[in-house]
Design a protein around this motif. Structure first.
Motif, PDB file in Angstrom:
ATOM      1  N   ALA A 108      42.051  -8.121 -43.590  1.00  0.00           N
ATOM      2  CA  ALA A 108      40.977  -8.141 -44.582  1.00  0.00           C
ATOM      3  C   ALA A 108      40.945  -6.848 -45.394  1.00  0.00           C
ATOM      4  CB  ALA A 108      39.635  -8.375 -43.898  1.00  0.00           C
ATOM      5  N   TRP A 109      41.141  -5.723 -44.729  1.00  0.00           N
ATOM      6  CA  TRP A 109      41.196  -4.452 -45.457  1.00  0.00           C
ATOM      7  C   TRP A 109      42.325  -4.476 -46.481  1.00  0.00           C
ATOM      8  CZ3 TRP A 109      37.683  -0.805 -45.749  1.00  0.00           C
ATOM      9  CH2 TRP A 109      36.793  -0.576 -44.689  1.00  0.00           C
ATOM     10  N   SER A 113      42.124  -4.462 -50.725  1.00  0.00           N
ATOM     11  CA  SER A 113      42.748  -3.428 -51.546  1.00  0.00           C
ATOM     12  C   SER A 113      43.823  -3.987 -52.468  1.00  0.00           C
ATOM     13  CB  SER A 113      43.363  -2.352 -50.647  1.00  0.00           C
ATOM     14  OG  SER A 113      44.545  -2.828 -50.028  1.00  0.00           O
ATOM     15  N   GLY A 114      44.000  -5.304 -52.446  1.00  0.00           N
ATOM     16  CA  GLY A 114      45.044  -5.897 -53.268  1.00  0.00           C
ATOM     17  C   GLY A 114      46.429  -5.616 -52.745  1.00  0.00           C
ATOM     18  N   GLY A 115      46.524  -5.334 -51.445  1.00  0.00           N
ATOM     19  CA  GLY A 115      47.814  -5.040 -50.845  1.00  0.00           C
ATOM     20  C   GLY A 115      48.390  -3.711 -51.267  1.00  0.00           C
ATOM     21  N   SER A 116      47.529  -2.794 -51.719  1.00  0.00           N
ATOM     22  CA  SER A 116      48.018  -1.526 -52.267  1.00  0.00           C
ATOM     23  C   SER A 116      48.698  -0.647 -51.223  1.00  0.00           C
ATOM     24  CB  SER A 116      46.865  -0.756 -52.910  1.00  0.00           C
ATOM     25  OG  SER A 116      45.842  -0.477 -51.965  1.00  0.00           O
ATOM     26  N   ASN A 117      48.387  -0.873 -49.947  1.00  0.00           N
ATOM     27  CA  ASN A 117      48.994  -0.053 -48.894  1.00  0.00           C
ATOM     28  C   ASN A 117      49.965  -0.835 -48.029  1.00  0.00           C
ATOM     29  OD1 ASN A 117      47.297   2.368 -49.416  1.00  0.00           O
ATOM     30  ND2 ASN A 117      45.649   1.003 -48.786  1.00  0.00           N
ATOM     31  N   LEU A 118      50.296  -2.047 -48.443  1.00  0.00           N
ATOM     32  CA  LEU A 118      51.153  -2.906 -47.628  1.00  0.00           C
ATOM     33  C   LEU A 118      52.549  -2.299 -47.502  1.00  0.00           C
ATOM     34  CD1 LEU A 118      51.066  -5.717 -46.212  1.00  0.00           C
ATOM     35  CD2 LEU A 118      52.220  -6.604 -48.250  1.00  0.00           C
ATOM     36  N   PRO A 119      52.995  -2.020 -46.286  1.00  0.00           N
ATOM     37  CA  PRO A 119      54.329  -1.437 -46.119  1.00  0.00           C
ATOM     38  C   PRO A 119      55.417  -2.409 -46.584  1.00  0.00           C
ATOM     39  CG  PRO A 119      53.002  -1.140 -44.134  1.00  0.00           C
ATOM     40  CD  PRO A 119      52.265  -2.106 -45.012  1.00  0.00           C
ATOM     41  N   ALA A 120      56.481  -1.863 -47.132  1.00  0.00           N
ATOM     42  CA  ALA A 120      57.562  -2.703 -47.654  1.00  0.00           C
ATOM     43  C   ALA A 120      58.173  -3.579 -46.568  1.00  0.00           C
ATOM     44  CB  ALA A 120      58.626  -1.820 -48.289  1.00  0.00           C
TER      45      ALA A 120
END
Length: 203
Positions: A108-109, A113-120
């Protein structure tokens, strides 16, 4: 404390502490000091053992989604009807959320955030999950993308809102008792019924 004197916390314990902090605060709000404290280490030793916050987040999500992708792929590959294979997806997600209730909170976090911190490294894992679900949905004559979100979304929402729902159910403001007691497994069972009916397999 010197490096030799530092307690030897295994990586699993560090990642467990990281998952707790990331679930509570998201990536942006998480502090390495809090993760180190929860793991029983000082910050310097945590950096030495695993790495910085980005690396901790990467390893935390990679472990969670690797297990989930593998479980969903195995479930959708088993023989059975379209509804049974969709049910296997629901079972896999339910098991993952029950095993670690922090997962829907971390998700949910990231969604917020729009996936701004999603690791590659997580992107291909999400692709595997969506691909497995979309494949089953498409063969069943359902819209692959919308079917995917109709399966995943309600389970995330129920897992995420349990504390709030329990509080509302106790408020005496008209909320039914079941508002607080319904869990991920209940939602999965409800969705299974809907999909069996939609696909004509409810007999």
């Amino acid at each position: 404390m010197t490096q030799q004197e530092a307690p030897q916390a295994p990586e699993a314990a560090i990642l467990d502490a990281a998952a707790t902090v990331f679930a509570a605060h998201g990536f942006a709000g998480a502090r390495v000091e809090a993760i180190a404290r929860a793991a029983g280490l000082n910050k310097a030793m945590l950096y030495y053992r695993v790495g910085d916050k980005a690396r901790l987040y990467e390893l935390t999500l990679q472990a969670q989604f690797e297990a989930l992708a593998r479980s969903i792929e195995q479930g959708t590959a088993r023989p059975g009807s379209h509804a049974q294979r969709l049910e296997a997806v629901l079972d896999a997600v339910t098991e993952a959320f029950q095993r670690d209730p922090r997962l829907p909170r971390i998700m949910a976090w990231e969604l917020a955030s729009g996936g701004s911190n999603l690791p590659a490294c997580v992107t291909p894992l999400l692709g595997r999950i969506m691909g497995a679900v979309a494949g089953v949905a498409g063969r069943a004559g359902l819209d692959p993308v919308l079917a995917y979100f109709s399966l995943a979304g309600p389970l995330v929402l129920v897992g995420l809102t349990q504390p709030l729902r329990a509080r509302l159910a106790r408020s005496g403001q008209g909320f039914p008792p079941s508002a607080g007691s319904a869990g991920v497994a209940d939602m999965a069972s409800y969705l299974k019924t809907l999909y069996r009916k939609a696909l004509g397999e409810d007999a």
